[in-house]
Write a protein that holds these residues in place. Structure first.
Motif, PDB file in Angstrom:
ATOM      1  N   PRO A   1       0.820  -1.211   0.000  1.00  0.00           N
ATOM      2  CA  PRO A   1       0.000   0.000   0.000  1.00  0.00           C
ATOM      3  C   PRO A   1       0.854   1.262   0.000  1.00  0.00           C
ATOM      4  CG  PRO A   1      -0.806  -1.575   1.614  1.00  0.00           C
ATOM      5  CD  PRO A   1       0.500  -2.092   1.124  1.00  0.00           C
ATOM      6  N   GLY A   2       0.369   2.289  -0.703  1.00  0.00           N
ATOM      7  CA  GLY A   2       1.084   3.544  -0.771  1.00  0.00           C
ATOM      8  C   GLY A   2       0.908   4.366   0.492  1.00  0.00           C
ATOM      9  N   ALA A   3       1.729   5.383   0.626  1.00  0.00           N
ATOM     10  CA  ALA A   3       1.659   6.311   1.749  1.00  0.00           C
ATOM     11  C   ALA A   3       1.839   7.714   1.214  1.00  0.00           C
ATOM     12  CB  ALA A   3       2.733   5.987   2.791  1.00  0.00           C
ATOM     13  N   LEU A   4       1.395   8.692   1.987  1.00  0.00           N
ATOM     14  CA  LEU A   4       1.561  10.074   1.596  1.00  0.00           C
ATOM     15  C   LEU A   4       3.046  10.420   1.472  1.00  0.00           C
ATOM     16  CD1 LEU A   4      -1.114  11.795   3.859  1.00  0.00           C
ATOM     17  CD2 LEU A   4      -1.121  11.748   1.363  1.00  0.00           C
ATOM     18  N   ALA A   5       3.378  11.212   0.464  1.00  0.00           N
ATOM     19  CA  ALA A   5       4.744  11.691   0.343  1.00  0.00           C
ATOM     20  C   ALA A   5       5.061  12.630   1.504  1.00  0.00           C
ATOM     21  CB  ALA A   5       4.923  12.419  -0.985  1.00  0.00           C
ATOM     22  N   ALA A   6       6.328  12.706   1.855  1.00  0.00           N
ATOM     23  CA  ALA A   6       6.749  13.530   2.984  1.00  0.00           C
ATOM     24  C   ALA A   6       6.282  14.968   2.805  1.00  0.00           C
ATOM     25  CB  ALA A   6       8.266  13.488   3.121  1.00  0.00           C
TER      26      ALA A   6
END
Length: 289
Positions: free
Chosen positions: A2-7
């Motif tokens: 699963p993806g995550a928000l970019a910093a």
């Protein structure tokens, strides 16, 4: 995975008005939420995030995960079946599954045919699915428009030309499938909006622009559409770019009625998110700060 928000980014779920152009922020989240579907009873939005399916209640604005079993992590391609009792879901194993909207055991509907299957459309009568097939999961090859029985079975490929296609979605009356395709483009990544009859005939280019136009979504009354504009030269549908969400009349795809500029792309408008009364739709932005 699963993806995550970019910093440095946050996730915002918005509702935009077709009639006024006004928009309303309804949720800010630390979870990377993507691809809202609007429930047919107007009660909720359904989004994917962290590999699962989430329900955003439209009255309380509360977010809760839908309990699903028997399915790998989800990607951002999911479509509600007519009547809103079931949902079809694309998973990270390259297959399409069907599950009750309240959750429970998911059932795989695609065959092990050596391809990856990315769902985008369910026919108005609920009998057929439209998906993008990628042979052997090799994304160097163009995606193909394929239709199949909703209950399972072999697919039928519809010819949309040599270029990559994506986002195939049935019109409300079921005669046409709308999609984006690079077959009419003048340079790599130059996706344009098109449509083809569900029997495979009558391929027709609809937008003629210098941008990369993706994910056409037709309002339930068939009169309007929303789609996503990427900057010229964009290949694929990457995340975290300056993009535009556009609404048009389905009688004139080249005259924008409203345009909203935001940071997004992947996850913003992958699936149909129109309200049941065709007056509003949802999208997701991922701004910095």
């Amino acid at each position: 995975m699963p993806g995550a928000l970019a910093a440095g980014h946050r996730c915002e779920v918005w509702i935009a008005s077709l009639t006024t152009g006004a928009r309303e922020l309804i949720l800010t989240s630390a979870v990377l939420l993507e691809a809202p579907n609007w429930a047919a009873d107007n009660s909720a939005l359904f989004l994917n995030g962290a590999g699962g399916l989430w329900r955003l209640d439209m009255s309380s604005r509360s977010l809760g995960q839908v309990p699903l079993t028997g399915i790998p992590d989800l990607n951002n391609d999911h479509v509600l079946a007519p009547g809103c009792n079931h949902i079809y879901l694309s998973a990270d194993d390259g297959h399409i599954y069907r599950a009750a909207i309240q959750g429970g055991e998911a059932v795989r509907v695609t065959e092990h045919d050596g391809s990856s299957h990315f769902l985008h459309g369910v026919s108005p009568d609920g009998r057929e699915l439209a998906y993008v097939g990628v042979a052997a999961g090799d994304f160097a090859k163009p995606g193909l428009l394929i239709t199949m029985p909703a209950g399972g079975g072999p697919g039928t490929t519809i010819d949309t030309g040599p270029g990559h296609c994506d986002g195939p979605e049935y019109a409300p009356e079921g005669e046409w499938i709308y999609l984006n395709t690079e077959s009419f483009g003048d340079w790599p990544g130059h996706a344009q909006i098109a449509r083809v009859r569900s029997d495979g005939s009558g391929l027709e280019q609809l937008t003629r622009s210098g941008t990369a136009d993706w994910f056409p979504h037709i309002s339930p009354d068939g009169l309007h559409a929303a789609y996503l504009r990427f900057p010229a030269g964009t290949v694929g549908h990457p995340a975290d770019l300056p993009v535009e969400v556009v609404t048009v009349s389905t009688a004139d795809w080249n005259t924008a009625l409203h345009t909203w500029t935001l940071r997004g792309g992947q996850g913003t408008l992958n699936v149909n998110s129109w309200s049941p009364d065709s007056t509003r739709f949802a999208y997701v932005a991922y701004p910095l700060g």
